[in-house]
Design a protein around this motif. Structure first.
Motif, PDB file in Angstrom:
ATOM      1  N   THR A 206       2.338  16.889  86.986  1.00  0.00           N
ATOM      2  CA  THR A 206       2.829  17.251  85.662  1.00  0.00           C
ATOM      3  C   THR A 206       1.675  17.685  84.773  1.00  0.00           C
ATOM      4  OG1 THR A 206       4.457  15.506  85.978  1.00  0.00           O
ATOM      5  CG2 THR A 206       4.267  16.428  83.769  1.00  0.00           C
ATOM      6  N   ALA A 207       0.595  16.880  84.801  1.00  0.00           N
ATOM      7  CA  ALA A 207      -0.543  17.182  83.937  1.00  0.00           C
ATOM      8  C   ALA A 207      -1.076  18.582  84.251  1.00  0.00           C
ATOM      9  CB  ALA A 207      -1.634  16.137  84.135  1.00  0.00           C
ATOM     10  N   ALA A 208      -1.200  18.897  85.545  1.00  0.00           N
ATOM     11  CA  ALA A 208      -1.733  20.208  85.925  1.00  0.00           C
ATOM     12  C   ALA A 208      -0.790  21.315  85.459  1.00  0.00           C
ATOM     13  CB  ALA A 208      -1.917  20.268  87.444  1.00  0.00           C
ATOM     14  N   LYS A 209       0.502  21.045  85.574  1.00  0.00           N
ATOM     15  CA  LYS A 209       1.490  22.049  85.157  1.00  0.00           C
ATOM     16  C   LYS A 209       1.338  22.356  83.667  1.00  0.00           C
ATOM     17  CE  LYS A 209       5.893  21.296  84.361  1.00  0.00           C
ATOM     18  NZ  LYS A 209       7.145  20.543  84.579  1.00  0.00           N
ATOM     19  N   TRP A 210       1.206  21.292  82.880  1.00  0.00           N
ATOM     20  CA  TRP A 210       1.051  21.493  81.434  1.00  0.00           C
ATOM     21  C   TRP A 210      -0.224  22.262  81.120  1.00  0.00           C
ATOM     22  CZ3 TRP A 210       2.406  15.830  79.589  1.00  0.00           C
ATOM     23  CH2 TRP A 210       3.802  15.642  79.709  1.00  0.00           C
ATOM     24  N   ILE A 211      -1.304  21.853  81.779  1.00  0.00           N
ATOM     25  CA  ILE A 211      -2.591  22.486  81.470  1.00  0.00           C
ATOM     26  C   ILE A 211      -2.530  23.972  81.790  1.00  0.00           C
ATOM     27  CG2 ILE A 211      -5.033  22.586  82.142  1.00  0.00           C
ATOM     28  CD1 ILE A 211      -4.821  19.475  82.521  1.00  0.00           C
ATOM     29  N   THR A 212      -1.906  24.301  82.910  1.00  0.00           N
ATOM     30  CA  THR A 212      -1.762  25.709  83.255  1.00  0.00           C
ATOM     31  C   THR A 212      -0.898  26.432  82.224  1.00  0.00           C
ATOM     32  OG1 THR A 212      -1.737  24.941  85.537  1.00  0.00           O
ATOM     33  CG2 THR A 212      -1.205  27.264  85.161  1.00  0.00           C
ATOM     34  N   GLN A 213       0.166  25.744  81.824  1.00  0.00           N
ATOM     35  CA  GLN A 213       1.132  26.342  80.918  1.00  0.00           C
ATOM     36  C   GLN A 213       0.553  26.540  79.515  1.00  0.00           C
ATOM     37  OE1 GLN A 213       4.706  24.055  81.088  1.00  0.00           O
ATOM     38  NE2 GLN A 213       5.562  24.968  79.235  1.00  0.00           N
ATOM     39  N   PHE A 214      -0.125  25.500  79.001  1.00  0.00           N
ATOM     40  CA  PHE A 214      -0.610  25.572  77.621  1.00  0.00           C
ATOM     41  C   PHE A 214      -2.043  26.079  77.512  1.00  0.00           C
ATOM     42  CE2 PHE A 214       2.939  22.669  77.343  1.00  0.00           C
ATOM     43  CZ  PHE A 214       3.526  22.975  76.122  1.00  0.00           C
ATOM     44  N   GLY A 215      -2.810  25.946  78.580  1.00  0.00           N
ATOM     45  CA  GLY A 215      -4.166  26.469  78.567  1.00  0.00           C
ATOM     46  C   GLY A 215      -5.220  25.431  78.225  1.00  0.00           C
ATOM     47  N   SER A 216      -4.880  24.454  77.390  1.00  0.00           N
ATOM     48  CA  SER A 216      -5.870  23.425  77.048  1.00  0.00           C
ATOM     49  C   SER A 216      -5.149  22.162  76.621  1.00  0.00           C
ATOM     50  CB  SER A 216      -6.780  23.911  75.912  1.00  0.00           C
ATOM     51  OG  SER A 216      -6.034  23.924  74.699  1.00  0.00           O
ATOM     52  N   LEU A 217      -5.915  21.069  76.575  1.00  0.00           N
ATOM     53  CA  LEU A 217      -5.340  19.802  76.171  1.00  0.00           C
ATOM     54  C   LEU A 217      -4.887  19.866  74.710  1.00  0.00           C
ATOM     55  CD1 LEU A 217      -4.751  16.938  77.154  1.00  0.00           C
ATOM     56  CD2 LEU A 217      -6.921  16.233  76.165  1.00  0.00           C
ATOM     57  N   GLU A 218      -5.734  20.473  73.862  1.00  0.00           N
ATOM     58  CA  GLU A 218      -5.376  20.599  72.455  1.00  0.00           C
ATOM     59  C   GLU A 218      -4.016  21.297  72.302  1.00  0.00           C
ATOM     60  OE1 GLU A 218      -6.094  19.315  69.524  1.00  0.00           O
ATOM     61  OE2 GLU A 218      -7.343  18.100  70.863  1.00  0.00           O
ATOM     62  N   ALA A 219      -3.863  22.377  73.048  1.00  0.00           N
ATOM     63  CA  ALA A 219      -2.612  23.137  72.961  1.00  0.00           C
ATOM     64  C   ALA A 219      -1.428  22.290  73.412  1.00  0.00           C
ATOM     65  CB  ALA A 219      -2.722  24.411  73.803  1.00  0.00           C
ATOM     66  N   ILE A 220      -1.643  21.444  74.398  1.00  0.00           N
ATOM     67  CA  ILE A 220      -0.549  20.578  74.859  1.00  0.00           C
ATOM     68  C   ILE A 220      -0.172  19.601  73.753  1.00  0.00           C
ATOM     69  CG2 ILE A 220       0.093  18.770  76.495  1.00  0.00           C
ATOM     70  CD1 ILE A 220      -1.867  20.082  78.496  1.00  0.00           C
ATOM     71  N   LEU A 221      -1.219  18.985  73.155  1.00  0.00           N
ATOM     72  CA  LEU A 221      -0.957  17.995  72.118  1.00  0.00           C
ATOM     73  C   LEU A 221      -0.283  18.661  70.908  1.00  0.00           C
ATOM     74  CD1 LEU A 221      -4.266  15.919  72.360  1.00  0.00           C
ATOM     75  CD2 LEU A 221      -2.055  15.490  73.444  1.00  0.00           C
ATOM     76  N   ASP A 222      -0.755  19.883  70.582  1.00  0.00           N
ATOM     77  CA  ASP A 222      -0.138  20.600  69.469  1.00  0.00           C
ATOM     78  C   ASP A 222       1.308  20.953  69.764  1.00  0.00           C
ATOM     79  OD1 ASP A 222      -2.452  20.412  68.121  1.00  0.00           O
ATOM     80  OD2 ASP A 222      -3.148  22.468  68.515  1.00  0.00           O
ATOM     81  N   GLY A 223       1.549  21.298  71.017  1.00  0.00           N
ATOM     82  CA  GLY A 223       2.885  21.761  71.378  1.00  0.00           C
ATOM     83  C   GLY A 223       3.745  20.669  71.987  1.00  0.00           C
ATOM     84  N   ALA A 224       3.359  19.416  71.755  1.00  0.00           N
ATOM     85  CA  ALA A 224       4.067  18.307  72.395  1.00  0.00           C
ATOM     86  C   ALA A 224       5.557  18.327  72.054  1.00  0.00           C
ATOM     87  CB  ALA A 224       3.444  16.981  71.972  1.00  0.00           C
ATOM     88  N   ASP A 225       5.880  18.827  70.858  1.00  0.00           N
ATOM     89  CA  ASP A 225       7.289  18.827  70.434  1.00  0.00           C
ATOM     90  C   ASP A 225       8.155  19.699  71.326  1.00  0.00           C
ATOM     91  OD1 ASP A 225       6.660  17.152  68.433  1.00  0.00           O
ATOM     92  OD2 ASP A 225       6.446  18.733  66.891  1.00  0.00           O
ATOM     93  N   THR A 226       7.558  20.689  71.946  1.00  0.00           N
ATOM     94  CA  THR A 226       8.364  21.607  72.747  1.00  0.00           C
ATOM     95  C   THR A 226       8.668  21.047  74.129  1.00  0.00           C
ATOM     96  OG1 THR A 226       6.472  22.725  73.725  1.00  0.00           O
ATOM     97  CG2 THR A 226       7.234  23.544  71.592  1.00  0.00           C
ATOM     98  N   ILE A 227       8.049  19.934  74.480  1.00  0.00           N
ATOM     99  CA  ILE A 227       8.265  19.400  75.826  1.00  0.00           C
ATOM    100  C   ILE A 227       9.492  18.499  75.832  1.00  0.00           C
ATOM    101  CG2 ILE A 227       7.294  17.990  77.680  1.00  0.00           C
ATOM    102  CD1 ILE A 227       4.550  19.002  76.796  1.00  0.00           C
ATOM    103  N   LYS A 228      10.386  18.814  76.721  1.00  0.00           N
ATOM    104  CA  LYS A 228      11.676  18.127  76.724  1.00  0.00           C
ATOM    105  C   LYS A 228      11.641  16.874  77.590  1.00  0.00           C
ATOM    106  CE  LYS A 228      14.390  22.377  76.233  1.00  0.00           C
ATOM    107  NZ  LYS A 228      13.446  23.382  76.771  1.00  0.00           N
ATOM    108  N   GLY A 229      12.697  16.113  77.479  1.00  0.00           N
ATOM    109  CA  GLY A 229      12.939  15.013  78.389  1.00  0.00           C
ATOM    110  C   GLY A 229      12.108  13.766  78.100  1.00  0.00           C
TER     111      GLY A 229
END
Length: 896
Positions: A206-229
């Motif tokens: 999952t972590a790798a999928k997010w990193i690929t999808q968002f590009g960086s950890l910061e982007a994941i944390l910023d976009g956390a609201d868009t992650i479902k489930g």
DNA sequence: GGGGGGACGTA
DNA sequence: CGTACGTCCCCCCA
């Protein structure tokens, strides 16, 4: 020659690797007589030896943790909490390990409030800035963030004996993220070993999928609201945790360190200190393994006395210059002894000692040498006109390659000389030769300061040892030169082995280019085939056994399946391929078929894996040709052996496809002698029929077949041909009627008849073979065409088996040895022509009767002409030396 | 970890 | 009971 390899830095996380070693080796098996535990030290040093041998670092450093209190625990008290207490048996081993490192002059470092990993990270950054290649050896996954084009992490797979190389590609393959994103991934998943919790439900995938999808950890944390489930909820609930994780696992690359990477250069080892600490640790074999990495080991427990020589030792500095010393040495040859690593491609030198008549010795420590002395020494070493004497010229060449482009002007090599004088000795180490010929030990006399840490005395003893070696080389030269001159063999060393050593050094240095992708593909394929074969084999007998264990196979074959017994061995009954095929014919049992194909394919798999491990960062393999091993005068090849790469089977030949033409070159060329041994047999025996056969130029075995079976050449059937072919080949091995009958699967009497008919037609061959043995019995040795001797004392033995064995050796030695002489001449001449004609094409490998050449573009025709000319013309025999040549993009294509 | 034995690749 | 090598694995021992 002008190519200078980049420095290679090896840095090790001392605590984590020692700790791994501690659990990898049984604690109760490594206890000194005094009760101290040593398994962690043993495992660590063993790993270090392997790393030095395989990776050939020029610089080494070891980092330790300073204590459990660090800037990380200040920020996060739970960090690395909850661990079991360090075992008592481990604690005492760290100081011992540091003692060993100190004796090897390997620098180690710790720093208050920081972890070993931060030191490694800082060193790695500094090394990269200094254009070094970096290997980080650590059992801590945080190190993966350091990986880049020039930094590779070696991470233990099991124990510390097997390390996996993490390049950027390997990290990405394993974790699905680039190395710089690894800490992002770890921040999300957590790290149990460090007591760092991650986001519940988020694993590496999952972590790798997010990193690929968002590009960086910061982007994941910023976009956390868009992650479902559920995982999205979990992530949102742990944002701070993840941020803190990321802060904690960031390694510092700017720690202020007392030791910089340029201070980590490999330095001479302190033999006395090493002996002392190894005595404490009671490591016998490890000590010897370690000493073997040094140019010439000293003899331990020897009864031979150290000579009481007054040596006039000069340490080169601004007052005592190399030029002055060499001036005073005059025109006589000067001995050169090098301390360093003598391996191809990765060799390096620390100290050079020069010896001249009058027991004068000059010592140059290369890292302390002034510019003027460096230039003087370098020029002198590279000067063809300045006469030198060495021990192991090829090793010295490699050690000095980076300093002076090797060594030229070598007039004698005492190792080669000793080999030519007695080619069946096991070793020709300088220490052994000194005992054998000079009756002296090279160990320095004990100083009163032994055991005390006194730098001055250590230097003295090192200088004394080098001085003894340098003077021993000169004395050995005098003795061996006389011995070889008396038997008219001086030319063998001067005109053959010494020039050849130069050629071999270049070949080893250049190496052969490898298609690693192709090899990896084969590895996978062979692995799969092996598994299939194994499963089918298990199915055939209804259980699993270790197919690699002859012992378990015997149980299956002779107990479970009740098959007829095969040929006896020392420990039971053979399960070799011939016997298994035999059993299959008798029983048709499918197990045998699958076992045979399992054997086939695992052997190939192993070969591929060994080759892959030998590929150096230049994507080439640099073998070492042993010039003083084979008693017949042949070369051998080690680390890895490139003279036994499969060629007979279809699958095996695919491995040869991985040996490719290197960048900047156009094609590989193979050139081999056809039937060179039979031609030598024809020449040495003077047999008219055999000579006529070769002069006629028709198919040898057809010709021989027609004579033996009394038919015309076009009436020779394939059966006839294969029979005389086996007979002809067997001749040079001293074959018997029994052996021939086994090979041909005919009765002994039929084999005997064949031999009688053969010898009747080729009477000269028969006469020659008898003469060789009789002459050798009188002389005590055989000789090749060039006068290379092999001594055979067993020819007069009362023991029949020993005597008959010696007789076969006597038959074979002049033939195999003369073939070796011839191709050695050819190699020297081919190499000379290529250089004289300013061609870039170069010799890469010798496989006994074959040469592999890498040809530069536009040079192919000329190179092929040179090969034919110099190989055919290497020696004038009473039959022509026929050479066949092939070319291709890889070794398989080039073969013919 | 080390050493012997067996097996097998090449010429 | 056919020469010359090197390397791998297993097994046994320490």
């Amino acid at each position: 020659m002008n190519e200078f390899a980049r420095p290679r830095l090896l840095i090790i996380d001392g605590h984590s690797m020692a700790f791994r070693a501690f659990f990898a080796l049984p604690a109760d098996k490594f206890v000194t007589s005094g009760g101290a535990h040593t398994n962690a030290v043993h495992g660590f040093i063993n790993m270090l030896v392997s790393l030095i041998t395989q990776e050939k670092p020029t610089h080494i450093g070891v980092a330790f943790d300073a204590g459990s209190h660090t800037f990380r625990t200040d920020e996060y008290p739970e960090y690395k909490g909850g661990r079991d207490a360090t075992p008592e048996e481990f604690k005492g081993q760290v100081p011992l390990l540091k003692d060993v490192l100190a004796s090897m002059n390997i620098k180690f470092l710790d720093k208050d409030m920081f972890e070993a990993d931060d030191i490694l990270a800082t060193w790695a950054a500094e090394a990269t800035a200094n254009d070094m290649e970096v290997l980080v050896c650590s059992g801590d996954r945080d190190a993966f963030q350091l990986v880049n084009e020039h930094v590779t992490v070696l991470y233990p797979v099991k124990g510390v004996s097997e390390l996996k190389r993490y390049t950027p590609e390997a990290v990405e393959e394993k974790y699905g993220v680039r190395p710089e994103n690894y800490p992002d991934l770890a921040a999300l998943t957590g790290e149990t070993a460090d007591n760092i919790p991650g986001v519940p439900g988020v694993g590496p995938k999952t972590a790798a999928k997010w990193i690929t999808q968002f590009g960086s950890l910061e982007a994941i944390l910023d976009g956390a609201d868009t992650i479902k489930g559920k995982v999205g909820d979990n992530l949102r609930a742990h944002l701070d945790q993840v941020r803190r994780n990321r802060q904690i696992n960031r390694l510092l690359t700017d720690v202020d360190l007392a030791i910089g990477v340029l201070d980590l250069g490999m330095a001479p080892w302190d033999r006395e200190a090493m002996n002392e600490i190894f005595d404490v640790l009671e490591f016998r074999t490890l000590r010897e393994r370690l000493f073997k990495l040094m140019p010439a080991g000293e003899v331990e427990g020897s009864a031979v006395q150290t000579p009481d020589i007054e040596l006039d030792v000069t340490i080169f500095d601004s007052e005592h210059t190399v030029l002055d010393w060499l001036d005073a040495a005059g025109p006589d040859p000067v001995s050169v002894v090098v301390e360093g690593t003598q391996t191809p491609y990765g060799g390096s030198a620390w100290t050079v000692a020069l010896g001249s008549t009058g027991d004068r010795v000059g010592v140059a420590r290369l890292d302390e040498l002034s510019d003027a002395n460096t230039v003087a020494l370098r020029d002198w070493l590279a000067n063809q006109q300045a006469p030198k004497v060495v021990h192991n010229v090829k090793g010295v060449w490699h050690a000095l390659n980076r300093f002076s482009g090797g060594i030229r002007g070598v007039r004698f090599d005492v190792e080669l000389g000793a080999y030519l004088a007695h080619p069946d000795q096991r070793t020709y180490g300088l220490d052994v030769l000194a005992e054998r010929y000079l009756f002296t030990s090279l160990a320095p006399t004990e100083t009163s300061g032994q055991g005390e840490f006194d730098l001055g005395l250590e230097d003295d003893s090192q200088n004394q040892r080098l001085a003894l070696q340098a003077s021993a080389v000169l004395k050995l030269e005098a003795l061996l030169r006389t011995e070889l001159r008396e038997r008219n063999s001086l030319s063998l060393i001067e005109d053959l082995e010494l020039p050849l050593a130069d050629v071999l050094a270049s070949m080893e240095h250049d190496g052969v280019a490898i298609d690693t992708q192709h090899l990896r593909g084969l590895e996978g394929f062979f692995a799969q085939e092996a598994e299939t074969a194994a499963n089918e084999a298990y199915e055939a007998i209804g259980r699993k056994v270790n197919l690699g264990s002859p012992k378990q196979l015997q149980e299956v074959l002779f107990d479970q399946l009740d098959m007829p017994k095969t040929r006896k061995t020392k420990t039971g009954y053979t399960t070799d391929a011939a016997a298994l095929s035999d059993l299959f014919e008798k029983t048709q049992h499918p197990f045998l078929k699958h076992l045979l194909s399992y054997r086939d394919v695992t052997k190939l798999k192993q070969t591929v894996e060994t080759l892959l491990k030998s590929v150096t960062p230049d994507d080439r393999i640099h073998t070492t040709f042993q010039q003083t091993v084979a008693a017949t005068g042949r070369l051998s090849s080690t680390d890895p052996n490139l003279q036994n790469i499969p060629v007979r089977s279809e699958m095996g030949r695919r491995i040869r496809e991985a040996f490719i033409v290197g960048e900047g070159y156009e094609t590989l060329i193979t050139a081999d002698y056809s039937q060179i041994e039979m031609r030598i047999m024809a020449h040495l025996s003077g047999d008219d029929s055999l000579i006529a056969a070769f002069k006629a130029g028709e198919d040898l075995h057809n010709y021989v077949g027609s004579r033996v079976f009394n038919v015309s050449t076009d009436e020779v059937t394939p059966e006839m041909r294969s029979k005389v072919k086996a007979m002809s080949y067997g001749l040079a091995y001293g074959l018997t009627d029994f052996g021939l009958s086994k090979q041909l699967k005919v009765s002994v009497s039929e084999a005997r008849t064949l031999m009688e008919d053969y010898f009747e037609r080729f009477g000269g061959v028969s006469r020659y073979l008898h003469e060789v043995v009789e002459q050798a019995r009188v002389d005590g040795y055989t000789e090749t065409i060039l006068g290379r001797r092999r001594y055979l004392p067993d020819l007069t033995s009362d023991n029949r088996q020993r005597r008959e064995n010696a007789e076969r050796v006597a038959l074979n030695a002049p033939i195999q040895g003369s073939a070796a002489d011839i191709i050695k001449i050819a190699m020297i001449r081919v190499d000379k022509r290529l250089r004289e004609e300013n061609l870039e094409s170069r010799l890469l490998l010798q496989i006994h009767d074959e040469l592999l050449i890498e040809a530069a573009s536009g040079e192919i025709e000329e190179v092929e002409a040179i090969l034919r000319e110099e190989m055919s013309g290497a020696m004038e025999l009473s039959v022509p030396l026929s050479v066949s040549v092939g070319r291709g993009r890889n070794w398989h294509e080039a073969g013919h």
